[in-house]
Design a protein around this motif. Structure first.
Motif, PDB file in Angstrom:
ATOM      1  N   MET A 273      34.360  51.941  44.940  1.00 16.31           N
ATOM      2  CA  MET A 273      34.922  50.910  44.091  1.00 16.31           C
ATOM      3  C   MET A 273      36.424  51.161  43.951  1.00 16.31           C
ATOM      4  O   MET A 273      36.851  52.198  43.473  1.00 16.31           O
ATOM      5  CB  MET A 273      34.237  50.965  42.711  1.00 16.31           C
ATOM      6  N   VAL A 274      37.211  50.189  44.390  1.00 18.79           N
ATOM      7  CA  VAL A 274      38.663  50.306  44.292  1.00 18.79           C
ATOM      8  C   VAL A 274      39.190  49.131  43.471  1.00 18.79           C
ATOM      9  O   VAL A 274      38.970  47.978  43.811  1.00 18.79           O
ATOM     10  CB  VAL A 274      39.328  50.301  45.685  1.00 18.79           C
ATOM     11  N   ILE A 275      39.863  49.467  42.390  1.00 20.61           N
ATOM     12  CA  ILE A 275      40.518  48.449  41.580  1.00 20.61           C
ATOM     13  C   ILE A 275      41.873  48.184  42.218  1.00 20.61           C
ATOM     14  O   ILE A 275      42.636  49.114  42.497  1.00 20.61           O
ATOM     15  CB  ILE A 275      40.716  48.932  40.125  1.00 20.61           C
ATOM     16  N   LYS A 276      42.183  46.922  42.440  1.00 19.22           N
ATOM     17  CA  LYS A 276      43.474  46.526  43.002  1.00 19.22           C
ATOM     18  C   LYS A 276      44.236  45.742  41.944  1.00 19.22           C
ATOM     19  O   LYS A 276      43.707  44.778  41.386  1.00 19.22           O
ATOM     20  CB  LYS A 276      43.295  45.662  44.248  1.00 19.22           C
ATOM     21  N   VAL A 277      45.455  46.182  41.683  1.00 16.93           N
ATOM     22  CA  VAL A 277      46.319  45.483  40.736  1.00 16.93           C
ATOM     23  C   VAL A 277      47.490  44.924  41.536  1.00 16.93           C
ATOM     24  O   VAL A 277      48.281  45.681  42.101  1.00 16.93           O
ATOM     25  CB  VAL A 277      46.823  46.426  39.625  1.00 16.93           C
ATOM     26  N   PHE A 278      47.566  43.613  41.600  1.00 16.21           N
ATOM     27  CA  PHE A 278      48.642  42.960  42.329  1.00 16.21           C
ATOM     28  C   PHE A 278      49.843  42.823  41.405  1.00 16.21           C
ATOM     29  O   PHE A 278      49.752  42.205  40.342  1.00 16.21           O
ATOM     30  CB  PHE A 278      48.187  41.603  42.869  1.00 16.21           C
ATOM     31  N   VAL A 279      50.964  43.419  41.821  1.00 15.08           N
ATOM     32  CA  VAL A 279      52.188  43.444  41.028  1.00 15.08           C
ATOM     33  C   VAL A 279      53.362  42.985  41.879  1.00 15.08           C
ATOM     34  O   VAL A 279      53.278  42.947  43.100  1.00 15.08           O
ATOM     35  CB  VAL A 279      52.473  44.865  40.476  1.00 15.08           C
ATOM     36  N   ALA A 280      54.465  42.651  41.216  1.00 13.60           N
ATOM     37  CA  ALA A 280      55.722  42.327  41.902  1.00 13.60           C
ATOM     38  C   ALA A 280      56.720  43.407  41.501  1.00 13.60           C
ATOM     39  O   ALA A 280      57.244  43.392  40.392  1.00 13.60           O
ATOM     40  CB  ALA A 280      56.216  40.940  41.508  1.00 13.60           C
ATOM     41  N   THR A 281      56.953  44.358  42.400  1.00 17.01           N
ATOM     42  CA  THR A 281      57.801  45.499  42.055  1.00 17.01           C
ATOM     43  C   THR A 281      59.255  45.126  41.847  1.00 17.01           C
ATOM     44  O   THR A 281      59.988  45.853  41.188  1.00 17.01           O
ATOM     45  CB  THR A 281      57.719  46.592  43.143  1.00 17.01           C
ATOM     46  N   SER A 282      59.691  43.998  42.383  1.00 21.94           N
ATOM     47  CA  SER A 282      61.099  43.623  42.212  1.00 21.94           C
ATOM     48  C   SER A 282      61.270  42.349  41.390  1.00 21.94           C
ATOM     49  O   SER A 282      62.235  41.632  41.553  1.00 21.94           O
ATOM     50  CB  SER A 282      61.774  43.461  43.581  1.00 21.94           C
ATOM     51  N   SER A 283      60.354  42.099  40.489  1.00 22.86           N
ATOM     52  CA  SER A 283      60.437  40.909  39.648  1.00 22.86           C
ATOM     53  C   SER A 283      61.608  41.026  38.675  1.00 22.86           C
ATOM     54  O   SER A 283      61.832  42.079  38.089  1.00 22.86           O
ATOM     55  CB  SER A 283      59.142  40.720  38.857  1.00 22.86           C
ATOM     56  N   GLY A 284      62.325  39.946  38.505  1.00 23.82           N
ATOM     57  CA  GLY A 284      63.416  39.912  37.535  1.00 23.82           C
ATOM     58  C   GLY A 284      62.940  39.455  36.160  1.00 23.82           C
ATOM     59  O   GLY A 284      63.689  39.458  35.205  1.00 23.82           O
ATOM     60  N   SER A 285      61.681  39.079  36.066  1.00 24.69           N
ATOM     61  CA  SER A 285      61.125  38.576  34.811  1.00 24.69           C
ATOM     62  C   SER A 285      60.683  39.729  33.924  1.00 24.69           C
ATOM     63  O   SER A 285      59.822  40.520  34.296  1.00 24.69           O
ATOM     64  CB  SER A 285      59.926  37.678  35.109  1.00 24.69           C
ATOM     65  N   THR A 286      61.245  39.803  32.722  1.00 21.60           N
ATOM     66  CA  THR A 286      60.844  40.858  31.789  1.00 21.60           C
ATOM     67  C   THR A 286      59.405  40.644  31.330  1.00 21.60           C
ATOM     68  O   THR A 286      58.701  41.618  31.071  1.00 21.60           O
ATOM     69  CB  THR A 286      61.781  40.921  30.571  1.00 21.60           C
ATOM     70  N   ALA A 287      58.960  39.396  31.255  1.00 18.44           N
ATOM     71  CA  ALA A 287      57.583  39.111  30.837  1.00 18.44           C
ATOM     72  C   ALA A 287      56.595  39.671  31.860  1.00 18.44           C
ATOM     73  O   ALA A 287      55.597  40.303  31.489  1.00 18.44           O
ATOM     74  CB  ALA A 287      57.381  37.605  30.672  1.00 18.44           C
TER      75      ALA A 287
END
Length: 146
Positions: free
Chosen positions: A1-15
């Motif tokens: 079981m692998v949990i995958k968290v999709f993120v944007a490492t270079s997002s300019g959005s503080t939210a």
């Protein structure tokens, strides 16, 4: 079981950054194994994430924003949107991420914390100046009375 968290490492959005940090922090604090999948630097990850978020879970514009969470191939969800402003801001930043380089994003305006700090500093200075003016006025009045 692998949990995958999709993120944007270079997002300019503080939210978006804040929500990503909350999810990753929760998983780390609970010692849950997971993989971070960067959608800003990997078009395949972005495409996979967007195609695998169920239609009823996608925002009105049809483009899901990070963070998105999957258990293997099964969609687990996203963080709650605090308000429509966050979603609009995040979508705007997501569009900018698609065509922008990290250099362009690093030249953005100060963070909310920095702006609040500047405003607090300015208010403190203004209050001190008014206090000094009041003290000077009292001294002048005392001298005139003498």
């Amino acid at each position: 079981m692998v949990i995958k968290v999709f993120v944007a490492t270079s997002s300019g959005s503080t939210a978006i950054k804040k929500k990503q940090q909350e999810v990753v922090g929760f998983l780390e604090a609970n010692k849950i194994d997971f993989q971070q999948m960067d959608i800003a630097g990997d078009e395949d990850n972005r495409k996979w994430m967007r195609e695998n978020v169920p239609g009823e879970k996608k925002p009105q514009n049809g483009i899901p924003l990070p963070p998105q969470i999957f258990n293997e191939e099964r969609y687990c969800g996203e963080t709650e949107k605090s308000d429509a402003t966050d979603e609009t801001e995040a979508h705007t930043e997501d569009k900018a991420d698609e065509g922008a380089h990290e250099e362009a994003q690093s030249a953005q305006s100060p963070s909310e914390d920095q702006q609040e700090s500047k405003e607090e500093h300015a208010a403190t200075e203004e209050g001190e100046e008014k206090q000094e003016e009041g003290e000077e006025k009292e001294e002048v009045e005392e001298q005139e009375e003498s």
